[in-house]
Design an enzyme around this catalytic site. Sequence first.
Site, PDB file in Angstrom:
ATOM      1  N   LYS A  44       0.852  -1.201   0.000  1.00 12.11           N
ATOM      2  CA  LYS A  44       0.000   0.000   0.000  1.00 12.11           C
ATOM      3  C   LYS A  44       0.883   1.246   0.000  1.00 12.11           C
ATOM      4  CE  LYS A  44      -3.830  -2.328   2.225  1.00 12.11           C
ATOM      5  NZ  LYS A  44      -4.433  -2.744   3.501  1.00 12.11           N
ATOM      6  N   GLN A  84      -4.635  -1.338   9.618  1.00 12.72           N
ATOM      7  CA  GLN A  84      -4.496  -2.664   9.020  1.00 12.72           C
ATOM      8  C   GLN A  84      -5.107  -3.720   9.951  1.00 12.72           C
ATOM      9  OE1 GLN A  84      -3.213  -3.396   5.890  1.00 12.72           O
ATOM     10  NE2 GLN A  84      -3.961  -5.451   6.321  1.00 12.72           N
ATOM     11  N   ASP A 140     -11.031   3.330   4.179  1.00  8.88           N
ATOM     12  CA  ASP A 140     -11.482   1.940   4.053  1.00  8.88           C
ATOM     13  C   ASP A 140     -13.009   1.859   4.097  1.00  8.88           C
ATOM     14  OD1 ASP A 140      -9.620   0.011   3.533  1.00  8.88           O
ATOM     15  OD2 ASP A 140      -9.087  -0.377   5.624  1.00  8.88           O
TER      16      ASP A 140
END
Length: 293
Positions: free
Chosen positions: A54, A98, A121
């Site tokens: 990422k 994460q 997200d």
Amino acid sequence: MTADIIDGKAVAADLRARIAASVAAFEAKTKETPGLAVVLVGDDPASQVYVRNKGKATEKAGMRSIEHRLPASASQEEVIALVRALSADHSVDGILVQLPLPAGIDANRVINEIDPAKDVDGLTELSAGRLLLGKEGLVPCTPQGCVILAKSVRPRLEGAHAVILGRSILVGKPLSLLFLAENCTVTMAHSRTKDLADVCRSADILCAAAGRPALVKGDWVKGGAIVIDVGINRIGEGAASKIVGDVDFEAAKIRAGAITPVPGGVGPMTIACLLRNTLVAAARRRGLADPEV
Ligand code: NAD
């Protein structure tokens, strides 16, 4: 007749190139560079690879990647304090925690500390609610990628029957809302669905997100259907192991009109949509129009 193979790598590369161009235009206008902060707690090897990838993709798109690592021994309060600090930091446009977090840390509590304006997200309760209500917000990346792939072969989805296999918070539920927003007729199927094969055979767009290798057989696919395979399943041991999706690809591609492979289908779209959300968040936070990417 065999299906067109939807090349997720190519669609994602194209999207990333448009994002990079849009980032350059954003910088020229604002004299600022969008920044994505990623929080990694603990030393899970798979998570470390994801975070590294990422970070690389963020920089390649011309944005700033800000990595914060906390030890597995970090307390929930410490993780929350970091997320609050990032939420308050003007130079941070997107925040990604994460997952999974180490045992003992309540992921739900941590995620909901993210400023919804930076929730790239799309996992906070506010983002989920806005998606349900059809209001502007940040949309989860994998479902967003699935819709882009479906539209790459059928730009207008209106009236199509979309069947979503799987009802997770991360994929199935938001994906069903996105297809609904495209004016599809949506059926959500799951592990308790009766006559699953028949339900799947009625789909114009069949999305498999069950996490079960080769669950979808070739004869579950209606002739000409678009098949989007979200599944990522490792089968076999050691050097002989490989990644497969939820669809029996070889059998399904004989009937489908278009189908995503695994790997190389939905996977590459997830990171591209994360970059897109970061850029969109950066623009909205400054009162600018959404970039056209
Ligand atoms: P999950 O385990 O949270 O949810 C799976 C869903 O599938 C559940 O709703 C369950 O009811 C349903 N299901 C399970 N077995 C079934 C069966 N036999 N028949 C019908 N339905 C069944 O998983 P998830 O997080 O939604 O992920 C699903 C798959 O997508 C996994 O393989 C995951 O690795 C993959 N995934 C891929 C990406 C990507 O970037 N490509 C991102 C997220 C998840």
